[in-house]
Design an enzyme around this catalytic site. Structure first.
Site, PDB file in Angstrom:
ATOM      1  N   GLN A 241       9.574  -2.375  15.915  1.00  0.00           N
ATOM      2  CA  GLN A 241       9.876  -2.890  14.951  1.00  0.00           C
ATOM      3  C   GLN A 241      11.602  -2.045  14.811  1.00  0.00           C
ATOM      4  OE1 GLN A 241       8.278  -5.055  11.737  1.00  0.00           O
ATOM      5  NE2 GLN A 241       8.647  -3.784  10.716  1.00  0.00           N
TER       6      GLN A 241
ATOM      7  N   HIS B  37       1.196  -1.500  -0.024  1.00  0.00           N
ATOM      8  CA  HIS B  37       0.179  -0.059   0.292  1.00  0.00           C
ATOM      9  C   HIS B  37       0.534   1.121  -0.217  1.00  0.00           C
ATOM     10  CE1 HIS B  37       0.967   0.227   4.456  1.00  0.00           C
ATOM     11  NE2 HIS B  37       0.724  -0.504   4.287  1.00  0.00           N
TER      12      HIS B  37
ATOM     13  N   GLN C 130       6.900 -14.712  12.098  1.00  0.00           N
ATOM     14  CA  GLN C 130       6.463 -14.074  13.236  1.00  0.00           C
ATOM     15  C   GLN C 130       4.402 -14.432  13.766  1.00  0.00           C
ATOM     16  OE1 GLN C 130       8.270 -11.042  10.225  1.00  0.00           O
ATOM     17  NE2 GLN C 130       6.621 -10.175  10.815  1.00  0.00           N
TER      18      GLN C 130
ATOM     19  N   GLY D  84       8.585   1.487   8.225  1.00  0.00           N
ATOM     20  CA  GLY D  84       8.267   2.305   8.774  1.00  0.00           C
ATOM     21  C   GLY D  84       8.120   2.697   9.671  1.00  0.00           C
ATOM     22  N   GLU D  85       7.972   4.024  10.144  1.00  0.00           N
ATOM     23  CA  GLU D  85       7.864   4.068  12.015  1.00  0.00           C
ATOM     24  C   GLU D  85       6.183   3.775  12.334  1.00  0.00           C
ATOM     25  OE1 GLU D  85       8.366   8.684  12.332  1.00  0.00           O
ATOM     26  OE2 GLU D  85      11.003   7.786  11.417  1.00  0.00           O
ATOM     27  N   LYS D  86       5.410   3.485  11.865  1.00  0.00           N
ATOM     28  CA  LYS D  86       4.067   2.810  12.260  1.00  0.00           C
ATOM     29  C   LYS D  86       4.424   0.888  12.991  1.00  0.00           C
ATOM     30  CE  LYS D  86       0.085   0.879  11.013  1.00  0.00           C
ATOM     31  NZ  LYS D  86      -0.050  -0.504  11.412  1.00  0.00           N
TER      32      LYS D  86
ATOM     33  N   VAL E  89       2.337   6.614   6.914  1.00  0.00           N
ATOM     34  CA  VAL E  89       1.182   6.868   6.249  1.00  0.00           C
ATOM     35  C   VAL E  89      -0.070   7.285   5.883  1.00  0.00           C
ATOM     36  CG1 VAL E  89       0.503   6.732   3.245  1.00  0.00           C
ATOM     37  CG2 VAL E  89       3.609   6.491   3.833  1.00  0.00           C
TER      38      VAL E  89
ATOM     39  N   HIS F 177       4.007   1.382   1.912  1.00  0.00           N
ATOM     40  CA  HIS F 177       5.040   0.942   1.522  1.00  0.00           C
ATOM     41  C   HIS F 177       5.679   1.297   0.204  1.00  0.00           C
ATOM     42  CE1 HIS F 177       3.117  -2.932   2.936  1.00  0.00           C
ATOM     43  NE2 HIS F 177       3.740  -3.440   3.790  1.00  0.00           N
TER      44      HIS F 177
ATOM     45  N   ARG G 246      -3.425  -4.956   7.301  1.00  0.00           N
ATOM     46  CA  ARG G 246      -4.942  -4.941   7.931  1.00  0.00           C
ATOM     47  C   ARG G 246      -6.049  -4.717   7.698  1.00  0.00           C
ATOM     48  NH1 ARG G 246      -0.433  -7.572  11.712  1.00  0.00           N
ATOM     49  NH2 ARG G 246      -0.226  -9.877  11.459  1.00  0.00           N
TER      50      ARG G 246
END
Ligand code: PAF
Length: 286
Positions: free
Chosen positions: A153, A34, A61, A147-149, A176, A37, A187
């Site tokens: 991680q 999306h 995971q 990503g900082e989302k 984003v 990414h 998700r």
């Protein structure tokens, strides 16, 4: 754009570029790409001469009751998006190559996983750290973009690269969001029409928290209580955690000094959603 399925071919592709003095940016993904990414890929393209993307839904995971088998997959569409953005190669390994029979070496961090998402997803970060280590060894990038989302991680990957002496620059890219503020996530596809508006409450909590901080509130407990109250106003939401923590160690903090990370995770029906924001004290208050 080359689509590469085998480990040997992927490594040869990268080694060939590196012997010619060319740089490689790497964006590891689990596919179902999306705009979030695509932002990682655009950053990778800006920072290096070549872009390699991997698409691999990593079984290690996912916990036994998690959504590995139903995780959304759309390989053809994903490859098209990678082609459009100008990726040079997409690595699409199969599970039995990444985890062949007899596989037994995992990468585990001692502290960072014992916070936030790691508490309710006990195998998640072991799986992430292991696959990312393997992908780094296979793809041999100069830099990798995350990503900082998935803030925890990203923190874990930064620590892993330091601890294991990987010569790879880790680049973080801001979240984003959809126009209405919902953080982009593969998700989100699971959300029903009825659930979708409730998902906005996550970002509302984070915005309200930042406003509280700007108005002088530094007590982390009060910020967490505000957010929990907003989330629990929706009967379909089950709160996993709401945390105000140190942005580096992820240890909870009692008060916001200069800045603190606010992170939250909820279940909305059967969908687990996460979001976060750095709470920053206004200059006069620092
Ligand atoms: O963020 C993801 O999509 C995954 O956790 C990653 C980094 C690709 C590892 O499987």
């Amino acid at each position: 754009m080359q689509v590469i399925a085998t480990i040997d071919e992927m490594t040869r592709f990268s080694e060939n570029l590196r012997t010619r003095g060319q740089t490689i940016a790497f964006v590891p993904t689990m596919g179902y790409l999306h705009a979030g990414h695509l932002a990682l890929m655009a950053e990778g393209k800006k920072k290096a001469e070549n872009l390699v993307v991997s698409i691999f839904v990593n079984p290690a995971q996912f916990g036994p009751s998690e959504d590995f088998s139903t995780y959304p997959r759309a390989m053809e569409q994903d490859l098209e998006q990678c082609r459009n953005i100008g990726a040079d190669a997409v690595f699409t390994p199969v599970s039995t190559d990444i985890y062949p029979k007899g596989f037994q070496t995992y990468v585990e961090l001692e502290k960072l996983p014992h916070h936030l998402c790691g508490l309710s997803r006990p195998v998640f970060f072991k799986g992430v750290a292991t696959v990312v280590t393997k992908l780094f060894n296979i793809v041999k990038p100069n830099l990798a973009v995350f990503g900082e989302k998935d803030y925890q991680q990203l923190a874990i990957i930064r620590q892993l690269v330091t601890d294991l002496n990987f010569d790879i620059e880790i680049v973080g890219v801001p979240i984003v969001r959809e126009p209405d503020g919902l953080a982009k996530s593969s998700r989100n596809k699971y959300l029903s029409q009825q659930e979708r508006p409730h998902a906005l409450l996550l970002n509302r909590c984070l915005d309200t928290a930042q406003k509280m901080v700007e108005q002088g509130e530094t007590d982390a407990r009060k910020i967490v209580d505000m957010a929990t109250g907003i989330l629990l106003s929706c009967p379909d939401i089950r709160v996993d955690y709401v945390c105000v923590c140190d942005p580096v160690t992820l240890d909870g903090v009692d008060s916001v000094r200069k800045k603190a990370l606010m992170a939250l995770a909820v279940w909305l029906g059967k969908t687990r959603l996460i979001d976060n924001r750095m709470l920053v004290l206004p200059d006069r208050a620092k």
